[in-house]
Every structure is written in C-alpha cells, then in structure tokens.
Design a protein around this motif. Sequence first.
Motif, mmCIF file in Angstrom:
data_model
loop_
_atom_site.group_PDB
_atom_site.id
_atom_site.type_symbol
_atom_site.label_atom_id
_atom_site.label_comp_id
_atom_site.label_asym_id
_atom_site.label_seq_id
_atom_site.Cartn_x
_atom_site.Cartn_y
_atom_site.Cartn_z
ATOM 1 N N SER A 297 0.830 -1.205 0.000
ATOM 2 C CA SER A 297 0.000 0.000 0.000
ATOM 3 C C SER A 297 0.862 1.251 0.000
ATOM 4 O O SER A 297 0.575 2.228 -0.706
ATOM 5 N N GLU A 298 1.941 1.230 0.783
ATOM 6 C CA GLU A 298 2.805 2.403 0.889
ATOM 7 C C GLU A 298 3.718 2.540 -0.331
ATOM 8 O O GLU A 298 3.896 3.634 -0.872
ATOM 9 N N THR A 299 4.289 1.416 -0.775
ATOM 10 C CA THR A 299 5.232 1.466 -1.895
ATOM 11 C C THR A 299 4.544 1.856 -3.195
ATOM 12 O O THR A 299 5.106 2.594 -4.016
ATOM 13 N N LEU A 300 3.314 1.372 -3.398
ATOM 14 C CA LEU A 300 2.555 1.720 -4.597
ATOM 15 C C LEU A 300 1.788 3.028 -4.428
ATOM 16 O O LEU A 300 1.062 3.446 -5.332
ATOM 17 N N ASN B 107 11.436 1.020 -17.199
ATOM 18 C CA ASN B 107 11.461 0.701 -15.772
ATOM 19 C C ASN B 107 11.394 -0.793 -15.497
ATOM 20 O O ASN B 107 11.477 -1.214 -14.346
ATOM 21 N N LEU B 108 11.205 -1.591 -16.549
ATOM 22 C CA LEU B 108 10.949 -3.026 -16.356
ATOM 23 C C LEU B 108 11.898 -3.875 -17.193
ATOM 24 O O LEU B 108 11.504 -4.885 -17.766
ATOM 25 N N GLN C 156 12.056 -5.076 -5.065
ATOM 26 C CA GLN C 156 12.579 -4.221 -6.124
ATOM 27 C C GLN C 156 11.700 -4.283 -7.363
ATOM 28 O O GLN C 156 11.449 -3.269 -8.027
ATOM 29 N N LEU C 157 11.186 -5.482 -7.681
ATOM 30 C CA LEU C 157 10.312 -5.627 -8.844
ATOM 31 C C LEU C 157 9.065 -4.776 -8.684
ATOM 32 O O LEU C 157 8.640 -4.092 -9.626
ATOM 33 N N LEU C 158 8.493 -4.766 -7.489
ATOM 34 C CA LEU C 158 7.275 -3.975 -7.279
ATOM 35 C C LEU C 158 7.568 -2.481 -7.235
ATOM 36 O O LEU C 158 6.715 -1.670 -7.613
ATOM 37 N N LYS C 159 8.763 -2.103 -6.802
ATOM 38 C CA LYS C 159 9.146 -0.688 -6.903
ATOM 39 C C LYS C 159 9.229 -0.265 -8.374
ATOM 40 O O LYS C 159 8.833 0.843 -8.738
#
Length: 497
Positions: free
Chosen positions: A258-261, A313-314, A323-326
Amino acid sequence: MGLWVLAVLLVASRTSGAAALVSPALRAFSSLHSAPRSTASSPGAREFSVHYLQQKVDHFGFSTDKTFKQRYLIADKYWKKDGGSVLFYTGNEGDIIWFCNNTGFMWDVAEELKAMLVFAEHRYYGKSLPYGSKSFRDSKHLNFLTSEQALADFAELITNLRQTIPGVKNQPIIAVGGSYGGMLAAWFRMKYPHMVVGALAASAPIWQFQDMVPCGVFLSIVTRDYKKSGPNCSESIRMSWKAIDRLGSTSIGLKWLSETLNLCSPLNSSQDVEHLKDWISETWINLAMVNYPYESNFLQPLPAWPIKVVCQNLDNPNVNDTQLLKNIYKALNVYYNHSGQARCLNISETTTSSLGSQGWSYQACTEMVMPFCSNGIDDMFEPHSWNLKEFSDDCFKQWHVRPRPAWIPTLYGGKNISSHKNIIFSNGELDPWVGGGVTKDISDSLIAVLIPDGAHHLDLRANNAFDPMSVLVARSLEVKHMKQWIQEFYGSLRKKY
C-alpha cells in the motif's frame, strides 16, 4: 479521439469473470432545439452547435409511446449545400462531446469533402438518457440499451436531418466511427444501406465474438506490444503477479504494498490484492490501446510511445520481489502520474469519466459478449479461462439478465458479410482489438486498411507532426474511397434526374 476507445476499454476481471470493452455510438421531431455553439477550452476543442431530437424509447414495439431526447452535434463551417457531403459519427459508449473533440480526422477532412459533421450520441450515454436519472435503475429500464435500438436512432436522426436541413436531402452521408462506434458504423451500413453511401469502421472488432477468434488473442497482442517495446518488459510484468501474491500474503506485506505503490486506500485483504492485480492488468491493456507516437491525453495524460517509457522501468525481471514492485510502481506512474500532479494512485479508477462504464457493463452482459482468456504463456497475464456460466451468473447477479453470446453474429452476419459493400475496416497492428477486426480485403469494396505503427483508431485522431507514415497513408486511402463514394452518389443522382 477514441476515441475510441474508446473507445474501448477492456476489463479482464478474475474476481467476477466479467469482460467488457472500455475501451468508450434518432426520430421524427417537429423542431430542433439548438444550444449556443460550444467553444470548450480544452486542447483540441471544436466549435459545434448542440441539438436534440425526440426519439422513441422502443423503435421495434408498439406497447409504449415513451420518448427521450437524443443529443447530437453539428459543425457546418466547411459544408457546401451544392456538391457537399455529410460525415455522420455513430456515437459509442460515452459523452458525445468527448468523442467529438477527439475525432480530429473528421475535422481535418471536412473542407476537402465539403462536409457537414454530425456527431450522434448513443442512447444511455452522455445526456441521451431514455429514463433520465432512472435509466440505470434496473434491467427493466435498461431493456432498450441495444445496438439495434441505437442504429434505429441513427436512422431516424438522418431522416430528420434530410427533412429539416435544406441541402442535406440530396447529399451523400458517410458513417464514421471508432471502436464500438466503428462496429456501429459498419453495422449501420449493413442494416441501413439506403441511409449512408459507405462507412469507415476504425478499430472495429466485429469478429471478437463467440467462435470467431480465439479468446486469448487480445491479451497475446497486448503482450506482443510490451515485448516489442523493451527487453524483458513483458517477462517482468509476468513475474510481478506472484510477487504481489507473496507480499500480499501477510499484514506487513499488505502495508508495504500500500505504501510502496502509494495507494489512496490501503490493502486489507486477499480480495483487495486481487482487485489490485485487476487494476494493474487493465492499466497495461489501456496503455496498449493508447500507445500513440506523440503526447496525448485521451484516457490519461501520456508521453509519446508510453509503453516504451513504461518498459524502461521493467528491463530486469531478475530482481527480488520488493525491487520488482518498486519498478512496477514507476511504470504505473507513467500512466497515472505523467503530469506529476497525482497525490496517490486510486485503484478504483483507470480511465476518463467521459466513458459510460455502467452502460457498457450492461451491454457486455447482454449483446456484446466478447470472450477473453489468458494462459500466462502466450501472454504476460495470470492464467484466466473463459467460463460462460460464471460470466452469465455474474451478469445475473449484477443486472438480472443473462447474456446471449450468439446473438451479435446472428444479427450482423458474423464473418459472412461479403454481400455488403462500401465499408473500410481500418486497424492498427499495435491495437489489441486488431485480433477481432477485419484485416484482409473481403471484396473490392469491403476494404481492410492495416496500420503497422497504429494503436487504437490512431487514424481517427487529428493530424500530428509525429504521425508515422503508415497512418498518413491509411488516411489518404480512406479519403480516396470516401471521394469515390461521393462521386458515385452524385453520378447516380445525375442519371436519375
């Protein structure tokens, strides 16, 4: 322009089994109600007059005489009463002013074709609501939301225009539409060939129905776009789903996601995680539809070739989950925060409010039943089979209706349309909907125009300095056929009189 989505918009939902195009077009009336000309201040806004025509709610029955006001727009700056033409936009699933301002092609060719532009709003969208605020109350009020009724609206409107505007009576009318509106343009020419001399059906997936194309073709084309736009891009997205599941399996992980996204509402359950994945999936799909070669704001403000920017970015799938979700977050911001103004990401929203998601949800549950599936091998999405029973049950739960998956092919001929003529089917090869479109000539007058560098109805958008040569060629060919139809109409008229 669409617009069209616009049109047209797909929602591939694992939780409900539903699939819809999103992504986001009358009857004798004694007087035309005109509003002041619009001079909307948004970029690309056009000048037009607003009118309403009283339409029957039900064109095909005799048990009710209820009527409603259908909105339509007219722009006649370049129209010539002598030797002119009419370009008639068959409105689709949204506010007609939005489509009008985004269909630059019609405005660009108006002077050359001496054309009046008419934009007809589709019933149950924008301000053309048969039951006003009650229009979406239940299936009883929605019963008259069908493509057949919409086409009848268009026929009545054209009849009224010929009767009330001097000069239109003996002029050729050409139907134009994109996405669902493109389907309507083609179907209008098929069902009412005496009303229009031809049709331009842009990005019109008229074959995206039962047993006509594989259910997985749409998402495989989306994946192909990402593969072409950056190394390892589609693989990073494919691996992100399990990473989300792993992180979302604990309360700490939910908080981190929730915070990272930077989500506007925190994730609290496994159901929220599924909703998050659906939202991300739809984002990748929308990007494929509006992967235009220049900055645009059709669905969202976006950079040129937005998928290429996303894929920057991917480029490395071999990183840990966090890191992948960042990286996924950075990619999502290309779509949702290109302007840098978004405070947070709202997973309840993916596109413009100008598209009518309620109406389209009902249409997808009745006539517009388009099977979609994924296997996670030929595409970058989680495996998801097409299950008509689950889909039907979900529709019944939401709208108390059951879908009729074979009705559209029965009504409009499916792939057996060779008896018709004067229809241009244009499709961009980058557009996911090309899989359900007509991509090869059927006859000398049922023409397929392929645009290698085109996304969703790029050809209907306004001319742009960054347009690829392929779309310039496509538009030139479309205008060539339109001029031929107009010439044939006047040639036939001269012989008649």
